[in-house]
Design a protein around this motif. Structure first.
Motif, PDB file in Angstrom:
ATOM      1  N   VAL A  52       0.846  -1.193   0.000  1.00  0.00           N
ATOM      2  CA  VAL A  52       0.000   0.000   0.000  1.00  0.00           C
ATOM      3  C   VAL A  52       0.880   1.242   0.000  1.00  0.00           C
ATOM      4  O   VAL A  52       1.930   1.261   0.647  1.00  0.00           O
ATOM      5  N   ILE A  53       0.469   2.271  -0.728  1.00  0.00           N
ATOM      6  CA  ILE A  53       1.141   3.569  -0.652  1.00  0.00           C
ATOM      7  C   ILE A  53       0.414   4.382   0.415  1.00  0.00           C
ATOM      8  O   ILE A  53      -0.805   4.592   0.320  1.00  0.00           O
ATOM      9  N   ILE A  54       1.156   4.822   1.426  1.00  0.00           N
ATOM     10  CA  ILE A  54       0.570   5.605   2.523  1.00  0.00           C
ATOM     11  C   ILE A  54       0.891   7.076   2.275  1.00  0.00           C
ATOM     12  O   ILE A  54       2.041   7.445   2.031  1.00  0.00           O
ATOM     13  N   VAL A  55      -0.132   7.913   2.350  1.00  0.00           N
ATOM     14  CA  VAL A  55       0.032   9.366   2.238  1.00  0.00           C
ATOM     15  C   VAL A  55      -0.758  10.022   3.367  1.00  0.00           C
ATOM     16  O   VAL A  55      -1.529   9.352   4.067  1.00  0.00           O
ATOM     17  N   HIS A  56      -0.574  11.339   3.516  1.00  0.00           N
ATOM     18  CA  HIS A  56      -1.194  12.019   4.648  1.00  0.00           C
ATOM     19  C   HIS A  56      -2.161  13.120   4.238  1.00  0.00           C
ATOM     20  O   HIS A  56      -2.660  13.857   5.089  1.00  0.00           O
TER      21      HIS A  56
END
Length: 163
Positions: A74-78
């Motif tokens: 998964v690509i985690i972003v904020h």
């Protein structure tokens, strides 16, 4: 890049309760898979955590305020903006929930693929109101309830108005 929001919402815009859908529409799941397969799907952390496993043939981009959050594959972003930045090279990206992410994405979206479930439900997550002055309904396909679907529903396709 074209940004499409994909959702199923009740007449009262209910999306779900306690991080679960409050209805079961197998044909809607098939449509969701057909629309989103082989694309980036952007979602909030709680929506992601409602899945039993990664959805096949899709790149998952998860938005969370939790700086230490990590999940394999998964690509985690904020932020939504960061999610869109990591998708810059895509022709089509799909926003798939939940309620807060849909609300944030509404100004960015070009299209809405909405399954309108013809009933009202108690919920804790809601789809934002669709402003008919900003969105044009271009397709509608009604489905009656049957032995596999406990509720009538309609597939609605909206595009952002250019007026």
């Amino acid at each position: 890049m074209k940004i499409t929001m994909v959702a199923a919402a009740a007449e009262n815009n209910a999306l779900g309760k306690d991080n679960e859908l409050v209805w079961h529409l197998p044909d809607d799941f098939k449509r969701f898979k057909a629309i989103t397969s082989h694309h980036h799907i952007i979602m909030g952390r709680r929506t992601f955590e409602s899945f039993p496993k990664l959805l096949p043939n899709r790149k998952h981009i998860v938005i969370t305020r939790q700086r230490e959050y990590e999940k394999e594959g998964v690509i985690i972003v904020h932020s939504l903006e960061d999610a869109l930045k990591v998708s810059y090279d895509q022709d089509d990206v799909f926003i798939i929930g939940g309620g807060e992410i849909y609300k944030q994405a509404m100004p960015y979206a070009d299209k809405i693929e909405l399954t309108r479930v013809h009933d009202t439900f108690d919920a804790d997550a809601y789809f934002p109101e669709i402003d008919e002055s900003k969105w044009k309904l271009i397709q509608s396909e009604y489905h009656e309830k049957d032995e596999r679907h406990k509720h009538d529903f309609t597939y609605l396709t909206y595009v952002k108005s250019t007026n």
